[in-house]
Design an enzyme around this catalytic site. Structure first.
Site, mmCIF file in Angstrom:
data_model
loop_
_atom_site.group_PDB
_atom_site.id
_atom_site.type_symbol
_atom_site.label_atom_id
_atom_site.label_comp_id
_atom_site.label_asym_id
_atom_site.label_seq_id
_atom_site.Cartn_x
_atom_site.Cartn_y
_atom_site.Cartn_z
ATOM 1 N N ASP A 483 -2.120 -6.176 -8.124
ATOM 2 C CA ASP A 483 -3.561 -6.278 -7.995
ATOM 3 C C ASP A 483 -3.968 -5.787 -9.597
ATOM 4 O O ASP A 483 -5.174 -5.665 -9.875
ATOM 5 C CB ASP A 483 -4.074 -5.092 -7.224
ATOM 6 C CG ASP A 483 -4.278 -5.607 -5.836
ATOM 7 O OD1 ASP A 483 -4.752 -6.811 -5.675
ATOM 8 O OD2 ASP A 483 -3.787 -5.288 -4.841
HETATM 9 C C1 BGC Z 1 -3.943 -0.001 -6.826
HETATM 10 C C2 BGC Z 1 -3.431 -1.282 -6.404
HETATM 11 C C3 BGC Z 1 -4.417 -1.553 -4.964
HETATM 12 C C4 BGC Z 1 -5.643 -1.960 -5.826
HETATM 13 C C5 BGC Z 1 -6.536 -2.339 -4.544
HETATM 14 C C6 BGC Z 1 -5.422 -0.233 -7.475
HETATM 15 O O1 BGC Z 1 -5.896 0.607 -7.848
HETATM 16 O O2 BGC Z 1 -3.174 0.479 -7.940
HETATM 17 O O3 BGC Z 1 -2.114 -0.570 -5.752
HETATM 18 O O4 BGC Z 1 -3.827 -2.981 -4.583
HETATM 19 O O5 BGC Z 1 -6.268 -0.720 -6.150
HETATM 20 O O6 BGC Z 1 -7.219 -1.390 -3.704
HETATM 21 C C1 NOJ Z 2 -1.442 -2.537 -2.716
HETATM 22 C C2 NOJ Z 2 -2.214 -3.634 -2.229
HETATM 23 O O1 NOJ Z 2 -2.547 -3.486 -0.847
HETATM 24 C C3 NOJ Z 2 -1.321 -4.928 -2.482
HETATM 25 O O2 NOJ Z 2 -2.042 -6.142 -1.935
HETATM 26 C C4 NOJ Z 2 -0.730 -5.125 -3.798
HETATM 27 O O3 NOJ Z 2 0.011 -6.158 -3.800
HETATM 28 C C5 NOJ Z 2 -0.087 -4.026 -4.287
HETATM 29 N N1 NOJ Z 2 -1.042 -2.741 -4.098
HETATM 30 C C6 NOJ Z 2 0.218 -4.407 -5.820
HETATM 31 O O4 NOJ Z 2 -0.613 -3.997 -6.627
#
Ligand code: BGC
Ligand code: NOJ
Length: 812
Positions: A483
């Protein structure tokens, strides 16, 4: 250092001191009513949706940490204390918390009074039961007062924490005997209320928070408890609570039990009222009647335990390694259920407000859950597919209550569609139910636009094919699995969310991860088409997959490892040419899982590079070198300080991709070494460093670039649970469902002599013994089913409800 121990025979983790490095929680409920409960009785409850149907209040990021829960207070002749230690923090002669599967039991003892509270959400019931046992361990009579306390949330958790000008004037309750009814907003558009009941006569009650606690007091010093007497307050606006007081007299050695029920009720519109302004309590009375005494609670607890014994019997292993046994047989599978239930919505790191059911998250959760309750996986697959658009793209999340795509976040995460193929094929392989593919499912929940689930999967597959960039690699869109790799974002404004800001409809930035996924998951699609006899469809898909494989080797390989992406300028990401972020974990995992470069050597080099550059004593970090400054062209990934989260943290979710990749190379030692590094039962010994619950995975462990190396965060809700279960159960221990039977192909440390797996599959139980006389890692010499050697390594799907003995001999 440990703060407790595993009690495997009871399937419990026993916490022996309240002063753990962080609140260690458990989840109660797995259908509609859910509770989070910490080892000090903190937490909250909700019905289906932690945002829209929050029953009790919780203040996140509070100080002290974890204040707010369902608390029992004891006033023993002026000496006041709480059995979970918090919130009063009085010294306890004994303390213990047992987190079990779907229940928790907290015991505290002081001045000769023992108090045990069992918390559980019974099967098929919309309530939390709290059974309080009070024990007089002395040889003198004890006269004490017991107080309960829950703080009601005004249903919508976001509103509850923000809109005080309204909220402070809406709270309403009714009190009838020993039951307190929370009916805020019931007069208008709500058809649900909550109640809090105890099965005994009360000495008094309180329903108004300030009367119970005091304006300037906290949960640690409620004035009513200190004084020893309820005020019988009636909440009018402000903050409604439920608190009972009971005068309890205990003879020497005597034990008394009380059953408290916190329930949620929904009423049909016409039956809401029993008299003007008086709520209809019929349904609440039925629940109260159902759990009126100790026996009914014992029955509910046994039913829950039986349920879990059954669920866990579907895959269990016996090895000489007790840590491995307890991960596979108990805790990993338990966590898979919790992540399936809640996706990423409600934990001690997710407020229950921000995120509902994630498209990619839930499809992956299904992989680890589908063997437990296949019917629920089926329903979820169809719900997820209904949030897809006709071009195969999908809403990134939906709300569990409405099942509608969440337009606040929208879509455009280009990995999303592929995950639906993976969950659906996993479901069909588990159950044999190809009929699911004929289900007619809407697009964007619009009944006017619909197609069969198979057409949805096809749309997923072709969404990648139809969205390729300059090198023929998939366009990344807003982001792929990572993400935080935001290649079309370019944000300069601190208040912009990286998740929702897209500055460009990018036609340049490409993801090698989606390419690797396309080869891996695309092969699943090809196989599915072949299995269905759709030969032309299969052939067309195969050509796309093969050409993607060539493209990855041509433009997605960087000499010693797979590239990560191309950015919006067409520059490489995850390349030796970069000053920082030269190598990423994700593509090494997925590309090798997909078999890319297995025969030509690229795969092995990639995994050797992972070992060399990314491996640490606490697990494999996501990238190296960490980004030391913000890169506008990369986005959120470079916002985190080095070593945290996606910026070179140990992301436990994709460590198992490397484990699986290692099994593709036949390197069982290494696969298992990576497994044991992050599996909680193995890190239990360093709980003071790791900090999170030693019975479940956390999303992230701090990487080697930070002095906090080894410290975990974001426990419970993470795709880590599913993927680790897949890695260990299907690839290392090697028992994997296929379309026509169970495929057996273990890849283990060569030193292992043997192990045994019990697997229920399509109604048949397989007792599988794997022997390793030649001490190999991989390779099958013989498979004997019910005394007869079979050709190949697929155990037939007997579908006969019987038990079959299987002996697998590894060797050359
Ligand atoms: C986090 C991710 C997460 C995303 C969506 C980001 O700040 O690092 O792990 O998936 O937010 O909530
Ligand atoms: C947490 C999110 O829920 C997931 O969808 C994502 O793949 C990982 N973070 C990595 O960014």
């Amino acid at each position: 250092m440990k703060f407790g121990y595993f009690d495997d025979s009871n399937k419990e983790y026993v916490i022996t001191t309240p002063q753990t490095p962080y609140p260690w929680i458990n989840y109660l409920g797995s259908e509609n009513f859910f509770s989070l409960v910490s080892h000090t009785a903190g937490g909250y409850s909700f019905y289906k949706d932690a945002r829209f149907r929050r029953i009790t209040r919780y203040r996140y990021n509070n100080t002290p940490l974890d204040s707010g829960g369902r608390y029992f207070y004891i006033n023993d002749q002026g000496d006041c204390w709480t059995p979970g230690w918090l919130p009063m923090k009085q010294e306890l002669a004994k303390y213990e918390c047992r987190h079990g599967l779907g229940y928790s039991r907290i015991y505290g003892e002081r001045n000769g009074v023992g108090a045990e509270v069992l918390f559980l959400v019974p099967l098929h019931a919309d309530c939390e039961i709290q059974r309080v046992k009070l024990i007089n361990t002395t040889d003198a009579q004890k006269d004490i007062t017991l107080f309960s306390c829950v703080e009601f949330c005004l249903w919508n958790a976001l509103d509850d924490m923000t809109n005080f000008q309204r909220n402070f004037s809406t709270g309403e309750v009714e009190i009838e005997g020993s039951t307190i009814y929370h009916k805020t907003e019931y007069r208008e558009r709500r058809n649900h209320y909550a109640f809090y009941h105890v099965n005994a006569d009360v000495a008094g009650y309180d329903t108004d928070r300030e009367s119970f606690i005091g304006v300037y007091n906290g949960f640690d010093t409620p004035q009513v408890v200190l004084r020893g007497e309820s005020t019988n307050s009636q909440a009018m606006g402000w903050s409604p609570i439920g608190s009972h007081s009971l005068a309890v007299s205990l003879e020497p050695g005597e034990t008394k039990e009380y059953i408290f029920v916190l329930g949620y009720i929904e009423m049909p519109e016409q039956e809401k009222w029993q008299a003007p302004g008086v709520i209809n309590k019929q349904r609440a009375s039925a629940v109260i009647e159902q759990f009126k005494d100790a026996e009914s609670v014992n029955t509910a607890l046994s039913a829950l335990q039986e349920r879990w014994n059954d669920l866990l019997s579907r895959y269990s292993v016996q090895t000489g390694d007790e840590k491995l046994n307890r991960m596979v047989n108990i805790w990993n599978q338990y966590q898979c259920m919790v992540t399936f239930n809640l996706s990423r919505s409600a934990s001690y790191f997710e407020s229950g407000i921000g995120r509902g059911i994630g498209f990619r998250d839930s499809n992956q959760d299904i992989l680890g859950f589908v063997h437990q309750v296949p019917d629920r996986a089926r329903e979820r697959i169809l719900d997820l597919a209904a949030t897809q658009f006709e071009d195969g793209s999908a809403y990134h999340q939906y709300q569990p209550l409405t099942k509608k795509g969440n337009s606040d976040i929208g879509g455009n995460f280009n990995d999303d569609p592929l995950w639906l193929i993976l969950s659906t094929t996993a479901y069909i392989k588990e159950t044999g139910d190809v009929g699911i593919l004929d289900e007619i499912v809407s697009f964007d929940n619009n009944p006017d636009k619909k197609a069969s689930l198979f057409q949805h999967l096809k749309a997923s597959f072709y969404h990648v094919v139809n969205n390729l960039g300059p090198h023929g690699l998939p366009l990344i869109g807003r982001a792929d699995w990572n993400d935080c790799l935001n290649l079309n974002c370019f944000s300069k404004v601190p208040d912009e969310s990286f998740q929702t800001t897209t500055s460009k409809d990018g036609k340049v930035a490409e993801s090698v991860l989606i390419a690797g996924m396309f080869v891996f998951i695309g092969s699943e699609f090809v196989q599915l088409c072949e299995y269905l006899g759709l030969n032309e469809e299969a052939e067309a898909a195969r050509r796309h997959r093969d050409s993607m494989q060539e493209t990855v080797l041509k433009y997605g390989y960087d000499g010693n490892w797979f590239l990560r992406a191309y950015d919006d300028a067409g520059d490489k990401v995850g390349s030796r040419e970069n000053a920082e972020g030269k190598i990423f974990i994700e593509t090494q995992g997925f590309c090798v899982m997909a078999g890319i470069g297995l025969e030509t050597g690229e795969a092995q080099k990639a995994l050797d590079s992972v070992k060399e550059h990314l491996d640490t004593p606490h697990g494999i970090v996501l990238l190296q070198p960490a980004y030391t400054r913000y890169y506008e062209n990369l986005g959120e990934i470079s916002t985190y300080p080095p070593g945290f989260k996606e910026n070179a943290g140990i992301f436990c979710h994709n460590n198992p991709w490397i484990m699986i990749a290692e099994t593709q190379l036949g390197r069982g030692e290494r696969a298992f070494e990576y497994y044991a590094k992050i599996a909680p039962a193995y890190t239990e010994e360093i709980s003071e460093i790791h900090k999170m619950e030693p019975y479940v995975y956390a999303q992230m462990i701090a990487g080697k670039d930070t002095p906090k190396h080894g410290e975990a965060k974001n426990s419970w809700l993470t795709g880590t649970a599913a993927w680790n279960f897949i890695a260990i159960s299907q690839w290392i221990l090697g028992i994997k469902p296929g379309y026509t039977g169970l495929v057996v192909d273990p890849c283990i440390p060569s030193a292992w002599d043997d192990f045994a797996v019990q697997r229920s599959y399509r109604g048949t139980t397989y007792q599988i013994t794997v022997k390793n006389p030649q001490h190999v890692s991989k390779g099958i010499k013989d498979v004997i089913v019910d005394g007869k050697s079979i050709d190949g390594n697929v155990l037939p799907a007997f579908d006969d409800g019987q038990e079959h003995r299987v002996e697998v001999i590894l060797g050359k």
